[in-house]
Every structure is written in C-alpha cells, then in structure tokens.
Design a protein around this motif. Structure first.
Motif, PDB file in Angstrom:
ATOM      1  N   PHE A  13       0.774  -1.305   0.212  1.00 53.06           N
ATOM      2  CA  PHE A  13      -0.239   0.333  -0.181  1.00 53.06           C
ATOM      3  C   PHE A  13       0.971   1.238  -0.030  1.00 53.06           C
ATOM      4  N   VAL A  14       0.814   2.153  -1.267  1.00 53.17           N
ATOM      5  CA  VAL A  14       1.328   2.951  -1.408  1.00 53.17           C
ATOM      6  C   VAL A  14       0.643   4.535  -1.389  1.00 53.17           C
ATOM      7  N   VAL A  15       1.388   5.090  -0.232  1.00 52.48           N
ATOM      8  CA  VAL A  15       1.170   6.763  -0.178  1.00 52.48           C
ATOM      9  C   VAL A  15       2.519   7.392  -0.627  1.00 52.48           C
ATOM     10  N   GLU A  16       1.996   8.416  -1.897  1.00 51.97           N
ATOM     11  CA  GLU A  16       3.057   9.202  -2.525  1.00 51.97           C
ATOM     12  C   GLU A  16       3.695  10.538  -1.386  1.00 51.97           C
ATOM     13  N   GLY A  17       4.603  10.501  -1.334  1.00 54.14           N
ATOM     14  CA  GLY A  17       5.407  11.376  -0.659  1.00 54.14           C
ATOM     15  C   GLY A  17       5.412  10.887   1.085  1.00 54.14           C
ATOM     16  N   TYR A  18       5.140   9.531   1.701  1.00 54.21           N
ATOM     17  CA  TYR A  18       5.608   9.215   2.416  1.00 54.21           C
ATOM     18  C   TYR A  18       6.286   7.749   2.341  1.00 54.21           C
ATOM     19  N   ASP A  19       6.823   7.421   3.720  1.00 53.57           N
ATOM     20  CA  ASP A  19       7.321   5.993   3.427  1.00 53.57           C
ATOM     21  C   ASP A  19       6.897   5.118   4.591  1.00 53.57           C
ATOM     22  N   ARG A  20       6.897   4.163   4.655  1.00 62.96           N
ATOM     23  CA  ARG A  20       5.914   2.952   5.639  1.00 62.96           C
ATOM     24  C   ARG A  20       6.606   2.414   6.268  1.00 62.96           C
ATOM     25  N   THR A  21       6.077   2.362   7.674  1.00 60.60           N
ATOM     26  CA  THR A  21       7.844   2.288   8.665  1.00 60.60           C
ATOM     27  C   THR A  21       7.469   1.461   9.732  1.00 60.60           C
ATOM     28  N   GLY A  22       6.254   1.153   8.958  1.00 67.33           N
ATOM     29  CA  GLY A  22       5.572  -0.249  10.437  1.00 67.33           C
ATOM     30  C   GLY A  22       4.467  -0.849  10.264  1.00 67.33           C
ATOM     31  N   GLY A  23       3.722  -2.151  11.507  1.00 68.06           N
ATOM     32  CA  GLY A  23       2.846  -2.551  10.857  1.00 68.06           C
ATOM     33  C   GLY A  23       3.245  -3.483  10.135  1.00 68.06           C
ATOM     34  N   ASP A  24       2.486  -4.628  10.078  1.00 61.78           N
ATOM     35  CA  ASP A  24       2.498  -6.098   9.816  1.00 61.78           C
ATOM     36  C   ASP A  24       2.126  -6.444   8.214  1.00 61.78           C
ATOM     37  N   THR A  25       2.742  -6.576   7.390  1.00 62.38           N
ATOM     38  CA  THR A  25       2.135  -7.194   6.436  1.00 62.38           C
ATOM     39  C   THR A  25       1.550  -8.504   6.226  1.00 62.38           C
ATOM     40  N   THR A  26       1.683  -9.570   7.028  1.00 62.78           N
ATOM     41  CA  THR A  26       1.288 -10.698   7.112  1.00 62.78           C
ATOM     42  C   THR A  26       0.163 -11.387   8.206  1.00 62.78           C
ATOM     43  N   VAL A  27      -0.885 -11.684   7.902  1.00 66.61           N
ATOM     44  CA  VAL A  27      -1.586 -12.177   9.609  1.00 66.61           C
ATOM     45  C   VAL A  27      -1.373 -13.748   9.416  1.00 66.61           C
ATOM     46  N   SER A  28      -1.552 -14.535  10.209  1.00 65.31           N
ATOM     47  CA  SER A  28      -2.504 -15.741  10.340  1.00 65.31           C
ATOM     48  C   SER A  28      -2.721 -16.466  11.275  1.00 65.31           C
ATOM     49  N   GLY A  29      -3.350 -17.010  11.450  1.00 63.58           N
ATOM     50  CA  GLY A  29      -4.283 -17.819  12.244  1.00 63.58           C
ATOM     51  C   GLY A  29      -5.251 -19.334  12.024  1.00 63.58           C
ATOM     52  N   LYS A  30      -5.568 -19.406  13.108  1.00 59.23           N
ATOM     53  CA  LYS A  30      -6.648 -20.618  12.657  1.00 59.23           C
ATOM     54  C   LYS A  30      -8.003 -20.477  13.060  1.00 59.23           C
ATOM     55  N   ILE A  31      -9.048 -21.006  12.746  1.00 63.92           N
ATOM     56  CA  ILE A  31     -10.388 -21.101  12.643  1.00 63.92           C
ATOM     57  C   ILE A  31     -10.913 -22.337  13.178  1.00 63.92           C
ATOM     58  N   TYR A  46       2.805   5.218   8.771  1.00 65.14           N
ATOM     59  CA  TYR A  46       3.637   6.161   7.867  1.00 65.14           C
ATOM     60  C   TYR A  46       4.476   7.764   8.518  1.00 65.14           C
ATOM     61  N   THR A  47       5.600   7.303   7.711  1.00 68.32           N
ATOM     62  CA  THR A  47       6.521   8.965   8.381  1.00 68.32           C
ATOM     63  C   THR A  47       6.670  10.117   6.754  1.00 68.32           C
ATOM     64  N   PRO A  48       6.585  11.270   6.371  1.00 69.83           N
ATOM     65  CA  PRO A  48       6.651  11.858   5.078  1.00 69.83           C
ATOM     66  C   PRO A  48       8.006  11.225   4.982  1.00 69.83           C
ATOM     67  N   SER A  49       8.615  11.583   3.726  1.00 72.05           N
ATOM     68  CA  SER A  49       9.749  10.455   2.891  1.00 72.05           C
ATOM     69  C   SER A  49      10.510  12.069   2.595  1.00 72.05           C
ATOM     70  N   ASN A  50      11.657  11.887   2.340  1.00 74.73           N
ATOM     71  CA  ASN A  50      13.045  12.978   2.165  1.00 74.73           C
ATOM     72  C   ASN A  50      12.580  12.990   0.393  1.00 74.73           C
ATOM     73  N   ARG A  51      13.006  14.652   0.181  1.00 77.19           N
ATOM     74  CA  ARG A  51      12.883  15.012  -0.699  1.00 77.19           C
ATOM     75  C   ARG A  51      14.012  15.539  -0.433  1.00 77.19           C
ATOM     76  N   THR A  52      14.848  15.236  -2.248  1.00 78.38           N
ATOM     77  CA  THR A  52      16.853  16.787  -1.896  1.00 78.38           C
ATOM     78  C   THR A  52      16.265  17.285  -3.180  1.00 78.38           C
ATOM     79  N   ILE A  53      16.535  18.361  -2.714  1.00 75.51           N
ATOM     80  CA  ILE A  53      16.078  19.394  -4.431  1.00 75.51           C
ATOM     81  C   ILE A  53      17.322  20.581  -4.113  1.00 75.51           C
ATOM     82  N   THR A  54      18.515  21.876  -5.271  1.00 76.57           N
ATOM     83  CA  THR A  54      18.909  22.068  -5.806  1.00 76.57           C
ATOM     84  C   THR A  54      18.475  23.079  -5.098  1.00 76.57           C
TER      85      THR A  54
END
Length: 188
Positions: A13-31, A46-54
């Motif tokens: 799941f991509v949010v432009e301008g942000y870096d994913r910094t935490g949370g599970d991407t896989t959940v397993s279990g039994k029913i 998510y935290t804001p991602s860096n941009r490099t400017i001249t």
C-alpha cells in the motif's frame, strides 16, 4: 470440529510522499469450528519521506565576483547545515515532505540578494532568506536560486565624464593647427 488455517497478506500500500515505517504485512491464524468469521487487522505507520532539492548560487552585475564564496544555512534541516557556494555552484538540500524550509544567505556583503524557485516560495529581503514548503513532487530538478547582484554605475554616465577631456583635446588640436598655419603665414 474442523480447523482451517489462514494467511492474509497485504499488498504493498503506497502513499506518495510517505514511507511505510511499521505494521504487519502478514497475519496468520486458525479458525476452529464451522462457519466462523475471522478478522485480519493491519495497522500501517507512515512518516513523510525525504525529498532532495538543488540550491544554486548566481553572481551578476559589473562588479560581481564569481569566485567569492557565500555562506548559507537552512532551518529544520540537518542535511544542509551551513555551506558555502561560489557563483555557478550548486549543492543539495534534503527535507521531509510537508516541512517548511528557510534557506538564509548569512553575509552577502554589499550585494543585493534575491531568491526564487518554487511557486509558493517567499523571499524575505531583510533576512536574505527564502522560505518554502517541501512537496511530494519536488526532486533535484527543483532548483532554488539565490542571485547576488553588484552593479556600480559611473556617475552621470560615461559620456559626461569623458566630455570635458574630449573638448580639451579638440581645442588643443585646433590651437595646434592655428599655431602651425599662423607661423607659415608669417614666414612667407
């Protein structure tokens, strides 16, 4: 009773301008048991991602010295800190998306300073500083240009400064011609 194992995976799941910094991407279990519902919960951080400017330095004007170094500092921005640039030189600034950055030329001396580069940027003449907000669309092609100008105009322009000398030369030449002709006449 019947047991069923499950694995649920989150697609990137991509949010432009942000870096994913935490949370599970896989959940397993039994029913256990029939017709049971199970809920897989994903929490992403998510935290804001860096941009490099001249940052670019331009020196203009008939008295502008392209070899002189000018010092810059930037607020909220550990990657620029304090740096020096000569006319035509560039460096890069790294800042987070959404961050307000102020770049200041600390001692321009007798130069007139101006700065421009982004649509919402604002130049402060008293502080010789330029403030802008970093957007997700910025990259090294985004150039903040500080221009220093030093121009000295001759007093009253060049013509009036040279005119008295030019008149004297013409008068001296005229007097010389007159002198030569008057001597020739007398010697006849």
């Amino acid at each position: 009773s019947m047991n069923a194992a499950y694995t649920v995976e989150e697609d990137g799941f991509v949010v432009e301008g942000y870096d994913r910094t935490g949370g599970d991407t896989t959940v397993s279990g039994k029913i256990e048991g029939r017709n049971q519902d199970a809920t897989a919960t994903f929490t992403n951080s998510y935290t804001p991602s860096n941009r490099t400017i001249t940052l670019k330095k331009v020196v203009t004007g008939n008295m502008g010295d392209k070899n002189q170094s000018f010092t810059f500092s930037a607020t909220n921005n550990a990657t620029l800190g304090t740096t020096s640039l000569k006319g035509g030189e560039t460096t890069t600034i790294t800042a987070k998306v959404g961050e307000n950055v102020t770049i200041t030329e600390t001692d321009p001396g007798s130069y007139t300073v101006s700065a421009a580069g982004v649509e919402d940027g604002e130049f402060n003449e008293k502080e010789n500083s330029y403030t802008f907000t970093v957007t997700k669309d910025m990259n090294t092609n985004t150039v903040i240009t500080f221009t220093n100008t030093k121009t000295i105009n001759p007093p009253n322009g060049i013509i009036t400064t040279i005119a008295p000398y030019a008149i004297m030369v013409v008068l001296a030449a005229g007097a010389g011609v007159y002198f030569v002709y008057s001597r020739r006449r007398r010697n006849r």
